[in-house]
Design a protein around this motif. Structure first.
Motif, PDB file in Angstrom:
ATOM      1  N   ALA A 135      47.811  65.299  74.098  1.00  0.00           N
ATOM      2  CA  ALA A 135      46.821  65.428  73.024  1.00  0.00           C
ATOM      3  C   ALA A 135      46.310  66.961  73.010  1.00  0.00           C
ATOM      4  O   ALA A 135      45.898  67.546  72.027  1.00  0.00           O
TER       5      ALA A 135
ATOM      6  N   GLN B  17      44.236  52.489  73.062  1.00  0.00           N
ATOM      7  CA  GLN B  17      45.232  53.505  73.422  1.00  0.00           C
ATOM      8  C   GLN B  17      46.212  53.338  74.278  1.00  0.00           C
ATOM      9  O   GLN B  17      47.272  53.358  74.334  1.00  0.00           O
TER      10      GLN B  17
ATOM     11  N   ALA C  31      43.317  61.248  74.337  1.00  0.00           N
ATOM     12  CA  ALA C  31      44.044  60.393  73.360  1.00  0.00           C
ATOM     13  C   ALA C  31      43.190  59.433  72.556  1.00  0.00           C
ATOM     14  O   ALA C  31      43.432  58.783  71.643  1.00  0.00           O
TER      15      ALA C  31
END
Length: 439
Positions: free
Chosen positions: A42, A136, A225
Protein backbone atom coordinates in the motif's frame (compact mmCIF):
# COMPACT_ATOMS: atom_id res chain seq x y z
CA UNK A 1 -27.23 -1.86 25.54
CA UNK A 2 -29.14 -4.95 26.86
CA UNK A 3 -31.13 -5.04 23.64
CA UNK A 4 -27.98 -4.76 21.53
CA UNK A 5 -26.34 -7.52 23.55
CA UNK A 6 -29.32 -9.78 22.96
CA UNK A 7 -29.32 -8.99 19.27
CA UNK A 8 -25.59 -9.61 19.11
CA UNK A 9 -25.90 -12.98 20.86
CA UNK A 10 -28.72 -14.00 18.52
CA UNK A 11 -26.70 -12.88 15.49
CA UNK A 12 -23.69 -14.88 16.60
CA UNK A 13 -25.84 -17.97 17.16
CA UNK A 14 -27.50 -17.64 13.76
CA UNK A 15 -24.20 -17.01 12.04
CA UNK A 16 -22.53 -20.02 13.64
CA UNK A 17 -25.51 -22.23 12.78
CA UNK A 18 -25.44 -21.12 9.14
CA UNK A 19 -21.72 -21.82 8.88
CA UNK A 20 -22.11 -25.35 10.25
CA UNK A 21 -24.97 -26.15 7.83
CA UNK A 22 -23.13 -24.81 4.81
CA UNK A 23 -19.52 -25.73 5.58
CA UNK A 24 -19.24 -28.05 2.57
CA UNK A 25 -20.55 -25.46 0.16
CA UNK A 26 -18.33 -22.82 1.66
CA UNK A 27 -15.23 -24.95 1.16
CA UNK A 28 -16.13 -25.45 -2.50
CA UNK A 29 -16.71 -21.75 -3.07
CA UNK A 30 -13.62 -20.50 -1.28
CA UNK A 31 -11.24 -21.46 -4.09
CA UNK A 32 -13.34 -19.64 -6.69
CA UNK A 33 -13.84 -16.56 -4.53
CA UNK A 34 -10.17 -16.37 -3.63
CA UNK A 35 -9.07 -16.14 -7.26
CA UNK A 36 -10.01 -12.45 -7.35
CA UNK A 37 -8.06 -11.48 -4.26
CA UNK A 38 -4.87 -9.58 -5.00
CA UNK A 39 -2.95 -7.90 -2.18
CA UNK A 40 -0.50 -5.14 -3.05
CA UNK A 41 1.96 -3.03 -1.11
CA UNK A 42 0.00 0.00 0.00
CA UNK A 43 2.83 2.44 0.74
CA UNK A 44 1.82 6.05 1.08
CA UNK A 45 -0.54 5.89 -1.90
CA UNK A 46 -3.26 4.09 0.08
CA UNK A 47 -2.12 6.14 3.11
CA UNK A 48 -4.79 6.65 5.72
CA UNK A 49 -7.71 7.71 3.58
CA UNK A 50 -11.28 7.99 4.76
CA UNK A 51 -13.24 9.90 7.40
CA UNK A 52 -10.64 12.44 8.38
CA UNK A 53 -7.71 10.04 8.53
CA UNK A 54 -5.71 11.96 5.93
CA UNK A 55 -6.18 15.14 7.93
CA UNK A 56 -5.17 13.34 11.10
CA UNK A 57 -1.94 12.23 9.43
CA UNK A 58 -1.33 15.79 8.27
CA UNK A 59 -1.80 16.98 11.85
CA UNK A 60 1.00 14.61 12.84
CA UNK A 61 3.15 16.05 10.05
CA UNK A 62 2.58 19.56 11.41
CA UNK A 63 3.59 18.38 14.86
CA UNK A 64 6.81 17.01 13.31
CA UNK A 65 7.61 20.46 11.87
CA UNK A 66 6.42 19.99 8.29
CA UNK A 67 4.61 22.73 6.40
CA UNK A 68 1.70 20.78 5.01
CA UNK A 69 0.12 21.49 1.64
CA UNK A 70 -3.64 21.89 1.38
CA UNK A 71 -3.91 18.78 -0.74
CA UNK A 72 -1.57 15.91 -1.59
CA UNK A 73 0.07 15.63 -4.96
CA UNK A 74 -0.47 19.29 -5.91
CA UNK A 75 1.63 21.30 -8.34
CA UNK A 76 4.55 21.23 -5.94
CA UNK A 77 4.00 17.67 -4.73
CA UNK A 78 5.70 14.39 -5.54
CA UNK A 79 4.06 11.87 -7.84
CA UNK A 80 2.00 9.16 -6.17
CA UNK A 81 0.17 6.74 -8.49
CA UNK A 82 -3.39 5.72 -7.83
CA UNK A 83 -3.29 2.74 -5.46
CA UNK A 84 -4.24 -0.57 -7.02
CA UNK A 85 -7.60 -1.81 -5.76
CA UNK A 86 -8.14 1.30 -3.64
CA UNK A 87 -11.67 1.93 -2.38
CA UNK A 88 -13.23 -1.12 -4.06
CA UNK A 89 -16.85 -0.85 -5.13
CA UNK A 90 -19.33 -1.66 -2.38
CA UNK A 91 -21.64 -4.56 -3.35
CA UNK A 92 -25.35 -3.88 -3.60
CA UNK A 93 -28.51 -5.94 -3.58
CA UNK A 94 -27.76 -8.30 -0.73
CA UNK A 95 -29.87 -9.05 2.33
CA UNK A 96 -27.85 -6.49 4.34
CA UNK A 97 -26.58 -3.09 3.19
CA UNK A 98 -22.96 -3.36 2.05
CA UNK A 99 -23.30 -6.93 0.75
CA UNK A 100 -24.19 -8.41 -2.61
CA UNK A 101 -26.58 -11.25 -3.50
CA UNK A 102 -25.48 -14.62 -2.16
CA UNK A 103 -23.00 -13.21 0.38
CA UNK A 104 -24.64 -15.07 3.25
CA UNK A 105 -21.36 -16.39 4.61
CA UNK A 106 -19.90 -12.89 4.70
CA UNK A 107 -23.00 -11.56 6.47
CA UNK A 108 -22.77 -14.31 9.09
CA UNK A 109 -19.10 -13.52 9.75
CA UNK A 110 -19.89 -9.80 10.05
CA UNK A 111 -22.73 -10.59 12.46
CA UNK A 112 -20.35 -12.59 14.62
CA UNK A 113 -17.86 -9.70 14.64
CA UNK A 114 -20.55 -7.19 15.63
CA UNK A 115 -21.75 -9.52 18.38
CA UNK A 116 -18.21 -9.91 19.74
CA UNK A 117 -17.66 -6.16 19.50
CA UNK A 118 -20.86 -5.52 21.43
CA UNK A 119 -19.74 -7.87 24.18
CA UNK A 120 -16.28 -6.29 24.25
CA UNK A 121 -17.72 -2.77 24.51
CA UNK A 122 -15.63 -1.35 21.67
CA UNK A 123 -18.55 0.57 20.17
CA UNK A 124 -19.15 1.43 16.54
CA UNK A 125 -15.54 2.53 16.07
CA UNK A 126 -14.04 -0.78 17.20
CA UNK A 127 -16.49 -2.80 15.12
CA UNK A 128 -15.54 -0.74 12.05
CA UNK A 129 -11.84 -1.44 12.66
CA UNK A 130 -12.54 -5.18 12.91
CA UNK A 131 -14.80 -5.35 9.85
CA UNK A 132 -12.23 -3.41 7.78
CA UNK A 133 -9.49 -5.78 8.93
CA UNK A 134 -11.54 -8.88 8.06
CA UNK A 135 -12.52 -7.45 4.66
CA UNK A 136 -8.85 -7.04 3.82
CA UNK A 137 -7.63 -10.33 5.27
CA UNK A 138 -10.34 -12.69 4.06
CA UNK A 139 -13.21 -10.80 2.43
CA UNK A 140 -15.19 -11.68 5.59
CA UNK A 141 -14.85 -15.40 4.90
CA UNK A 142 -13.93 -18.45 6.94
CA UNK A 143 -10.76 -19.23 4.99
CA UNK A 144 -9.04 -22.51 5.81
CA UNK A 145 -5.84 -21.40 4.09
CA UNK A 146 -3.55 -18.37 3.95
CA UNK A 147 0.06 -17.18 4.04
CA UNK A 148 2.08 -19.72 6.03
CA UNK A 149 -0.37 -20.95 8.71
CA UNK A 150 -2.71 -17.92 8.60
CA UNK A 151 -6.37 -18.96 8.81
CA UNK A 152 -9.87 -17.65 9.32
CA UNK A 153 -11.51 -14.26 8.80
CA UNK A 154 -8.59 -12.38 10.38
CA UNK A 155 -5.87 -14.74 9.06
CA UNK A 156 -4.70 -15.43 12.60
CA UNK A 157 -1.76 -17.81 12.98
CA UNK A 158 -1.94 -20.81 15.32
CA UNK A 159 1.87 -20.83 15.50
CA UNK A 160 1.72 -17.34 17.03
CA UNK A 161 -0.64 -18.36 19.82
CA UNK A 162 -3.95 -17.21 18.33
CA UNK A 163 -5.60 -20.63 18.79
CA UNK A 164 -5.96 -23.99 17.08
CA UNK A 165 -6.81 -24.13 13.36
CA UNK A 166 -10.38 -25.05 14.29
CA UNK A 167 -10.63 -22.11 16.69
CA UNK A 168 -9.24 -19.33 14.49
CA UNK A 169 -11.50 -20.39 11.60
CA UNK A 170 -14.52 -19.90 13.86
CA UNK A 171 -15.82 -16.34 13.39
CA UNK A 172 -16.94 -15.88 17.00
CA UNK A 173 -13.63 -17.11 18.46
CA UNK A 174 -11.55 -15.12 15.96
CA UNK A 175 -13.50 -11.92 16.56
CA UNK A 176 -13.23 -12.17 20.34
CA UNK A 177 -9.49 -12.73 19.96
CA UNK A 178 -9.20 -9.71 17.63
CA UNK A 179 -10.93 -7.42 20.12
CA UNK A 180 -9.00 -8.75 23.12
CA UNK A 181 -9.85 -7.63 26.64
CA UNK A 182 -11.76 -9.65 29.20
CA UNK A 183 -13.97 -11.26 26.54
CA UNK A 184 -10.98 -12.65 24.63
CA UNK A 185 -10.37 -16.41 24.71
CA UNK A 186 -6.74 -15.45 25.44
CA UNK A 187 -7.52 -13.26 28.46
CA UNK A 188 -5.28 -13.90 31.46
CA UNK A 189 -7.18 -12.88 34.60
CA UNK A 190 -4.04 -12.82 36.70
CA UNK A 191 -2.36 -10.33 34.36
CA UNK A 192 -5.55 -8.49 33.45
CA UNK A 193 -4.80 -8.57 29.73
CA UNK A 194 -5.09 -10.82 26.69
CA UNK A 195 -2.07 -12.48 25.10
CA UNK A 196 -1.89 -12.32 22.14
CA UNK A 197 -3.28 -8.87 22.65
CA UNK A 198 -6.22 -7.53 20.69
CA UNK A 199 -7.57 -4.09 19.93
CA UNK A 200 -8.37 -3.31 23.56
CA UNK A 201 -4.71 -3.92 24.46
CA UNK A 202 -3.66 -1.18 21.99
CA UNK A 203 -3.30 2.00 24.02
CA UNK A 204 -5.12 4.91 22.39
CA UNK A 205 -6.69 2.88 19.58
CA UNK A 206 -9.87 4.97 19.86
CA UNK A 207 -8.06 8.05 18.46
CA UNK A 208 -6.08 6.19 15.78
CA UNK A 209 -7.06 6.06 12.10
CA UNK A 210 -8.87 2.81 11.33
CA UNK A 211 -5.97 1.43 9.27
CA UNK A 212 -3.44 2.18 12.04
CA UNK A 213 -5.59 0.60 14.75
CA UNK A 214 -6.15 -2.51 12.62
CA UNK A 215 -2.43 -2.81 11.86
CA UNK A 216 -1.58 -2.61 15.56
CA UNK A 217 -3.41 -5.92 15.96
CA UNK A 218 -2.75 -7.56 12.61
CA UNK A 219 0.90 -6.55 12.02
CA UNK A 220 0.44 -7.09 8.29
CA UNK A 221 3.02 -6.82 5.51
CA UNK A 222 0.54 -4.36 3.97
CA UNK A 223 0.06 -1.94 6.89
CA UNK A 224 -2.07 0.63 5.07
CA UNK A 225 -4.31 -1.78 3.16
CA UNK A 226 -7.17 -1.60 5.67
CA UNK A 227 -7.92 2.06 4.84
CA UNK A 228 -9.65 1.28 1.56
CA UNK A 229 -12.29 -0.81 3.34
CA UNK A 230 -13.29 1.82 5.91
CA UNK A 231 -16.30 3.20 4.00
CA UNK A 232 -17.79 -0.24 3.38
CA UNK A 233 -17.05 -1.35 6.95
CA UNK A 234 -18.86 1.73 8.26
CA UNK A 235 -21.95 0.89 6.19
CA UNK A 236 -21.92 -2.74 7.31
CA UNK A 237 -21.68 -1.84 10.99
CA UNK A 238 -24.49 0.71 10.63
CA UNK A 239 -26.69 -1.88 8.92
CA UNK A 240 -26.10 -4.55 11.57
CA UNK A 241 -26.49 -2.24 14.57
CA UNK A 242 -29.50 -0.25 13.42
CA UNK A 243 -27.56 2.83 12.37
CA UNK A 244 -27.31 4.55 15.76
CA UNK A 245 -23.70 5.16 16.86
CA UNK A 246 -22.67 2.95 19.77
CA UNK A 247 -20.19 4.63 22.11
CA UNK A 248 -16.97 2.96 23.14
CA UNK A 249 -17.01 1.95 26.79
CA UNK A 250 -13.77 3.72 27.73
CA UNK A 251 -12.04 3.26 31.08
CA UNK A 252 -12.75 6.03 33.60
CA UNK A 253 -9.34 7.65 33.05
CA UNK A 254 -9.60 7.69 29.24
CA UNK A 255 -10.27 10.91 27.34
CA UNK A 256 -11.07 10.40 23.68
CA UNK A 257 -10.69 13.58 21.69
CA UNK A 258 -12.03 12.16 18.44
CA UNK A 259 -12.44 14.26 15.31
CA UNK A 260 -9.74 15.12 12.80
CA UNK A 261 -8.41 18.41 14.09
CA UNK A 262 -4.85 19.05 15.18
CA UNK A 263 -5.95 18.40 18.77
CA UNK A 264 -6.42 14.72 17.87
CA UNK A 265 -2.79 14.07 16.97
CA UNK A 266 -1.49 10.55 16.65
CA UNK A 267 2.23 10.73 17.30
CA UNK A 268 4.78 9.90 14.64
CA UNK A 269 5.96 7.03 16.83
CA UNK A 270 2.41 5.60 16.86
CA UNK A 271 2.41 5.58 13.07
CA UNK A 272 5.92 4.11 12.75
CA UNK A 273 5.21 1.39 15.30
CA UNK A 274 2.14 0.34 13.31
CA UNK A 275 4.16 0.11 10.09
CA UNK A 276 2.66 3.22 8.48
CA UNK A 277 5.25 5.34 6.66
CA UNK A 278 4.41 8.69 8.26
CA UNK A 279 7.76 10.15 7.16
CA UNK A 280 7.03 9.35 3.53
CA UNK A 281 3.47 10.62 3.89
CA UNK A 282 4.69 13.92 5.30
CA UNK A 283 7.31 14.26 2.55
CA UNK A 284 4.61 13.71 -0.08
CA UNK A 285 2.38 16.34 1.49
CA UNK A 286 4.84 19.13 2.31
CA UNK A 287 4.43 22.44 0.57
CA UNK A 288 7.64 22.02 -1.44
CA UNK A 289 8.88 18.44 -1.62
CA UNK A 290 10.46 19.26 -4.97
CA UNK A 291 13.38 20.58 -2.92
CA UNK A 292 14.38 16.94 -2.70
CA UNK A 293 15.46 17.19 -6.32
CA UNK A 294 18.27 19.57 -5.47
CA UNK A 295 20.29 16.93 -3.63
CA UNK A 296 23.41 15.58 -5.35
CA UNK A 297 25.07 16.50 -8.61
CA UNK A 298 24.28 15.29 -12.09
CA UNK A 299 26.90 13.24 -13.89
CA UNK A 300 28.11 13.61 -17.51
CA UNK A 301 25.58 12.59 -20.14
CA UNK A 302 25.61 8.85 -20.72
CA UNK A 303 27.73 8.11 -17.63
CA UNK A 304 26.64 5.81 -14.79
CA UNK A 305 26.58 6.26 -11.03
CA UNK A 306 25.43 4.35 -7.95
CA UNK A 307 21.82 5.12 -6.99
CA UNK A 308 22.85 4.69 -3.35
CA UNK A 309 26.12 4.18 -1.47
CA UNK A 310 25.27 1.52 1.11
CA UNK A 311 25.94 -2.01 2.30
CA UNK A 312 24.54 -4.91 0.28
CA UNK A 313 22.15 -7.01 2.36
CA UNK A 314 20.99 -9.53 -0.26
CA UNK A 315 22.60 -10.28 -3.62
CA UNK A 316 21.16 -11.09 -7.04
CA UNK A 317 20.56 -14.80 -7.68
CA UNK A 318 18.62 -17.83 -6.51
CA UNK A 319 17.67 -17.79 -2.84
CA UNK A 320 15.08 -19.01 -0.33
CA UNK A 321 12.52 -16.19 -0.18
CA UNK A 322 12.53 -14.83 3.42
CA UNK A 323 8.75 -14.32 3.48
CA UNK A 324 7.24 -16.94 1.17
CA UNK A 325 9.89 -19.60 1.89
CA UNK A 326 10.19 -20.77 -1.72
CA UNK A 327 13.36 -21.15 -3.79
CA UNK A 328 13.28 -18.50 -6.50
CA UNK A 329 15.37 -15.92 -8.34
CA UNK A 330 16.05 -12.70 -6.46
CA UNK A 331 15.95 -10.42 -9.49
CA UNK A 332 17.86 -7.54 -7.95
CA UNK A 333 20.24 -6.49 -5.19
CA UNK A 334 19.15 -5.22 -1.78
CA UNK A 335 20.91 -2.38 0.05
CA UNK A 336 20.58 -1.20 3.63
CA UNK A 337 18.50 1.99 3.65
CA UNK A 338 16.27 3.68 6.19
CA UNK A 339 12.84 4.91 5.09
CA UNK A 340 13.22 8.25 3.31
CA UNK A 341 16.80 7.77 2.02
CA UNK A 342 17.29 9.69 -1.30
CA UNK A 343 17.83 7.47 -4.35
CA UNK A 344 19.44 8.76 -7.56
CA UNK A 345 18.96 7.90 -11.22
CA UNK A 346 21.76 5.56 -12.31
CA UNK A 347 22.12 7.35 -15.67
CA UNK A 348 20.23 9.61 -18.05
CA UNK A 349 16.87 8.27 -19.08
CA UNK A 350 13.10 8.63 -19.16
CA UNK A 351 10.75 7.52 -16.41
CA UNK A 352 8.88 4.57 -17.89
CA UNK A 353 6.44 3.91 -15.07
CA UNK A 354 5.59 4.65 -11.47
CA UNK A 355 3.19 2.10 -10.06
CA UNK A 356 2.34 -0.43 -7.38
CA UNK A 357 3.96 -3.75 -8.19
CA UNK A 358 2.70 -6.58 -5.96
CA UNK A 359 5.34 -7.52 -3.40
CA UNK A 360 7.63 -4.79 -4.76
CA UNK A 361 5.34 -2.09 -3.38
CA UNK A 362 5.74 1.38 -4.85
CA UNK A 363 8.25 1.27 -7.73
CA UNK A 364 9.81 3.52 -10.37
CA UNK A 365 11.31 2.20 -13.60
CA UNK A 366 13.66 4.33 -15.72
CA UNK A 367 14.40 3.51 -19.37
CA UNK A 368 17.98 4.17 -20.50
CA UNK A 369 19.70 3.93 -23.89
CA UNK A 370 20.44 0.50 -25.39
CA UNK A 371 17.36 -1.31 -24.05
CA UNK A 372 18.46 -0.95 -20.41
CA UNK A 373 16.02 -0.28 -17.56
CA UNK A 374 16.66 0.28 -13.86
CA UNK A 375 13.91 -0.53 -11.37
CA UNK A 376 13.71 0.84 -7.80
CA UNK A 377 11.39 -1.16 -5.50
CA UNK A 378 9.85 -0.84 -1.98
CA UNK A 379 9.77 2.96 -2.13
CA UNK A 380 8.04 5.40 0.21
CA UNK A 381 7.82 8.17 -2.38
CA UNK A 382 8.65 8.94 -6.00
CA UNK A 383 9.44 12.57 -6.88
CA UNK A 384 9.22 12.18 -10.66
CA UNK A 385 6.32 11.20 -12.93
CA UNK A 386 6.02 8.86 -15.93
CA UNK A 387 7.45 10.50 -19.03
CA UNK A 388 9.87 12.76 -17.14
CA UNK A 389 13.41 13.00 -18.49
CA UNK A 390 15.93 12.45 -15.70
CA UNK A 391 19.66 13.05 -15.48
CA UNK A 392 22.12 10.61 -13.98
CA UNK A 393 22.64 11.46 -10.29
CA UNK A 394 19.26 13.20 -9.95
CA UNK A 395 17.19 12.24 -6.89
CA UNK A 396 14.10 10.48 -8.21
CA UNK A 397 12.72 8.59 -5.19
CA UNK A 398 12.94 7.90 -1.47
CA UNK A 399 13.54 4.42 -0.11
CA UNK A 400 10.88 2.80 2.00
CA UNK A 401 9.25 -0.40 3.20
CA UNK A 402 6.24 -0.79 0.89
CA UNK A 403 5.31 -4.18 -0.47
CA UNK A 404 6.57 -7.45 0.97
CA UNK A 405 9.86 -7.53 2.86
CA UNK A 406 11.53 -8.09 6.20
CA UNK A 407 12.16 -4.40 6.81
CA UNK A 408 13.12 -1.10 5.17
CA UNK A 409 15.67 -1.42 2.37
CA UNK A 410 16.39 -0.43 -1.25
CA UNK A 411 15.98 -3.05 -3.98
CA UNK A 412 17.69 -2.26 -7.31
CA UNK A 413 17.10 -4.20 -10.53
CA UNK A 414 18.78 -3.81 -13.92
CA UNK A 415 16.97 -5.19 -16.97
CA UNK A 416 18.67 -5.66 -20.33
CA UNK A 417 16.31 -6.45 -23.19
CA UNK A 418 13.61 -7.17 -20.64
CA UNK A 419 15.70 -9.73 -18.72
CA UNK A 420 16.93 -9.02 -15.16
CA UNK A 421 20.72 -9.19 -14.77
CA UNK A 422 23.04 -8.82 -11.79
CA UNK A 423 23.12 -5.06 -10.94
CA UNK A 424 26.56 -5.32 -9.31
CA UNK A 425 28.16 -6.91 -12.36
CA UNK A 426 26.25 -4.62 -14.74
CA UNK A 427 27.44 -1.47 -12.96
CA UNK A 428 30.98 -2.81 -12.53
CA UNK A 429 31.26 -3.19 -16.30
CA UNK A 430 30.49 0.54 -16.45
CA UNK A 431 33.09 1.51 -13.88
CA UNK A 432 30.75 1.82 -10.89
CA UNK A 433 31.12 -0.21 -7.70
CA UNK A 434 27.93 -0.90 -5.78
CA UNK A 435 29.55 -2.93 -3.00
CA UNK A 436 30.56 -1.33 0.28
CA UNK A 437 29.54 2.06 1.66
CA UNK A 438 27.78 2.98 4.85
CA UNK A 439 24.02 2.46 5.38
Amino acid sequence: MDVLTSIGAWAAQQGASWLVRNRGRIAALVGILAAGAFLVGAGIGASVSGQGSDEQARATCRAMGFTVANSPGGAEGGYVPAPVNAAPAIPEGGLVDGFGPGENEQIAVAQAIVAAGTAAGVGTRGMTVAIAAALQESGLRQLDYGDRDSLGPFQQRPSQGWGTPEQVTDANFAARAFFGGANSPHFDAARGTASPGGLIEVVGWEQMPVTVAAQKVQRSAFPNAYAKHEVRATRIVAALTGGAPIPTLLPADSTGTGGSSDAAIVTAENYRASGFDIDGFCAANTANPSALMSGGETIPAGAWTAPLASLITSEFGMRLHPIHHVWKLHEGTDFAAAVGTPLRAASDGVVKKVTWYGGGGLIVAVEHAGGVETWFLHLSQVVVAPGDAVAGGQVIALSGNSGTGTGPHFHLETHVGGVPVDPVQFMRERGVELTGGAP
